[in-house]
Write a protein that holds these residues in place. Sequence first.
Motif, short mmCIF file in Angstrom:
data_model
loop_
_atom_site.label_atom_id
_atom_site.label_comp_id
_atom_site.label_asym_id
_atom_site.label_seq_id
_atom_site.Cartn_x
_atom_site.Cartn_y
_atom_site.Cartn_z
N ASP A 1 73.92 67.25 13.54
CA ASP A 1 72.53 66.88 13.46
C ASP A 1 71.94 67.82 12.39
O ASP A 1 70.93 67.66 12.11
CB ASP A 1 71.62 66.62 14.68
N GLY A 2 72.74 68.58 11.80
CA GLY A 2 72.52 69.62 10.62
C GLY A 2 71.82 71.09 11.17
O GLY A 2 71.53 71.99 10.13
N ARG B 1 67.21 72.85 9.22
CA ARG B 1 66.21 73.53 8.31
C ARG B 1 64.99 73.92 8.87
O ARG B 1 64.03 74.43 8.38
CB ARG B 1 65.96 72.47 6.99
N GLY B 2 65.30 73.99 10.38
CA GLY B 2 63.70 74.56 10.96
C GLY B 2 63.97 75.90 11.65
O GLY B 2 64.80 76.46 11.38
N PRO B 3 62.99 76.29 12.38
CA PRO B 3 62.97 77.70 13.08
C PRO B 3 63.98 77.72 14.14
O PRO B 3 64.51 76.74 14.57
CB PRO B 3 61.42 77.45 13.80
N GLY C 1 75.07 69.57 2.44
CA GLY C 1 74.97 70.14 1.11
C GLY C 1 74.12 71.42 1.15
O GLY C 1 74.07 72.14 -0.03
N ASP C 2 73.61 71.85 2.24
CA ASP C 2 72.73 73.33 2.14
C ASP C 2 73.86 74.46 2.27
O ASP C 2 75.06 74.48 2.39
CB ASP C 2 71.91 73.50 3.50
N GLU D 1 68.45 80.20 3.82
CA GLU D 1 69.44 78.79 3.32
C GLU D 1 68.67 78.35 2.44
O GLU D 1 67.44 78.47 2.13
CB GLU D 1 69.29 77.88 4.77
N ALA D 2 69.33 77.49 1.65
CA ALA D 2 69.08 76.95 0.35
C ALA D 2 69.55 75.66 0.10
O ALA D 2 70.49 75.16 0.55
CB ALA D 2 69.28 77.88 -0.92
#
Length: 642
Positions: free
Chosen positions: A364-365, A387-389, A315-316, A332-333
């Motif tokens: 895994d996103g 959503r990481g570095p 959903g990002d 990203e949001a």
Amino acid sequence: MHQNRRAWITRSTIAAVGLSLTATTLAVTANQAAASVTLQCASSAPVYRVLSNGNMLRYQHLDPDTGAANWSANPPTIGFAWQPGKPVAAPDGVIFAPWTGGELRRYRWNGAGWDTFPNGTQHEVIDTGGWDRYLTADYRNRITVDTDGFIYTIEPDGALHWRSFDAATHTWTHRVIASGWNQYNLIIAAGRGVLFARNAAGNLYRYRYDAASQRWLTTAQPVGLGWQAFDRILSAGADVLYTIKPDGTMYWWRWDENAQGWTASHGAQIGAGWIDSATTAAPDTCQVNGVVNPVRPTVPAVDNPPVTLQYSTNGDIHYSYVDSESRAVYAEATDVTGSTPIGFAVVPGFTGVIGITGTGDYQDGRIQLAATGTDAEVRTNVQTVSRGPWAGTTTYGGFVPSSASIVHRSDNTIAMFALDAAGDLWARSQAISNASLDAWTRVGPTPLKPGPITVAVTANGIRILGLGQDGTYHAATYTTTLSAWVSLGSTGFDGTISAVVMPDNTLQVFANNGGAIQTQRETTTGFAGTWTSLPGVIATGSPSAIMSPAGTLQVVARADDDYVYYAGQAAPGSAVYTDWREITNYTDQTSTSPVALAVPDENTWVVGYRNDLDTPKLRRYQSPALRTATPFVDVPLTPPSS
């Protein structure tokens, strides 16, 4: 024991060896086809032999080019106590040696003795941990070194790994270049990127990998049967092989790249008594001249490339682009409500790139970002966690003149596609979810001119669309192979085609034909070739279309006044489209073609572009029931700091 050539009365033929050979001539693209290649060998091939007592002897085969049974007399003993290790010869006298305890050692024979390293020993430890697997029966024949000194290993993940060690800086470069190699119980490098691989049935296959472009130039070419007869295979380079049976009998072979078959003298017996702890040969003894490798193409400049928007499975929303300083920029949001500004940042190390970015989401996103450099190499980076570095920007090679496209496939793996300078289609893909992408493999020829392509995932396969040399768009479907290409009809098009996957898995496409945005719906029998214009604007650049959450097709385009306009179906499934309407109330002009993206979990859709100051913009659509003024509202963004 080895014997001098004069002691041999006859040579064993292939029938005596008991093998069946097959040769398959592979189709190659014009830029990979080789002129007649020639063989060039040193006067002798060093062959290193470790006896059961741990002594290492250095033999010289005096006819590596012809396979005559001619050996130098009185081979010297050059080492002792090699029982805990396994020597694997590399160029320039170097020997890599997996050792008990898991370390990898590096030795170098300088012609008169072993080099001495700063620690006072005759070797240096260049890696620790895990290398002792290559002392076991399962992995002993799953490590090899090619003519350029690159190390190839099959590892417990079943993949083929490639490594380069820089002796000056003591740094490694490591790649996973192919999956599914646990089917092979023996590999041997025999030239620059040339690998022979044997499976449990004894079938032998030939591969060629180009390390510079990271392309597989030859894959799984069948070249022989019955090779389980040998427990060791070594190479002097240039497709020259030495094979040894368990009884110690040695044979000589050479694959002829011109004839695409074994030479007439293949399978010649050249020795006996080679019952050793380990045997390896210098892989740079012989080389072939005339092999044509991929050439790095010129990469044309791309002015004001469009942004890339992606809606991932979690959903990002992912927003990326190449800025005016040739850097990859990313944000990203989790939503596009505008409650919190979406912040952009330059991706570390992602410089010197052009064109359109590509993004793909792992199961895994994590997000993979790609863009083509001015050196024709695809740069890439993958997040360490969702959503990481970023893990670190690396090169994927490619030698492609334009952007690469990434798609998330129905099996939760991702694939990357790009066209080379000849218009051939190449791909890298994951074999399993979240794994590294295999090296580039040629999918097949296309009628397309080099440039960006459009890739859409349907239940019937991956649809590939692009502009042909004839000014007509063409499409094909890729599953495990590539279908025939079909023309979408008409001419005069320019730019990138936009494709929307419809509920019945056909496509609705939109394109710019001389300033007119035109559309065509595919039927279950294919494209009829009839385009319908959506009048009202004179468009510049490429359109972008989506299926909105309301079930209507919506298309956006940049007009000749540099404002962004949109039009859409009057109702779901309707052939009637609304008039074109501007999305910023004439307050914001664009320097790029706009890009639309559906955001289904928020029941809306958005449009991204960059203005004439290179500032990223995002506009969110509001349904008539929710809007208070204009159909689109600005979503706050924070541009990257310089």
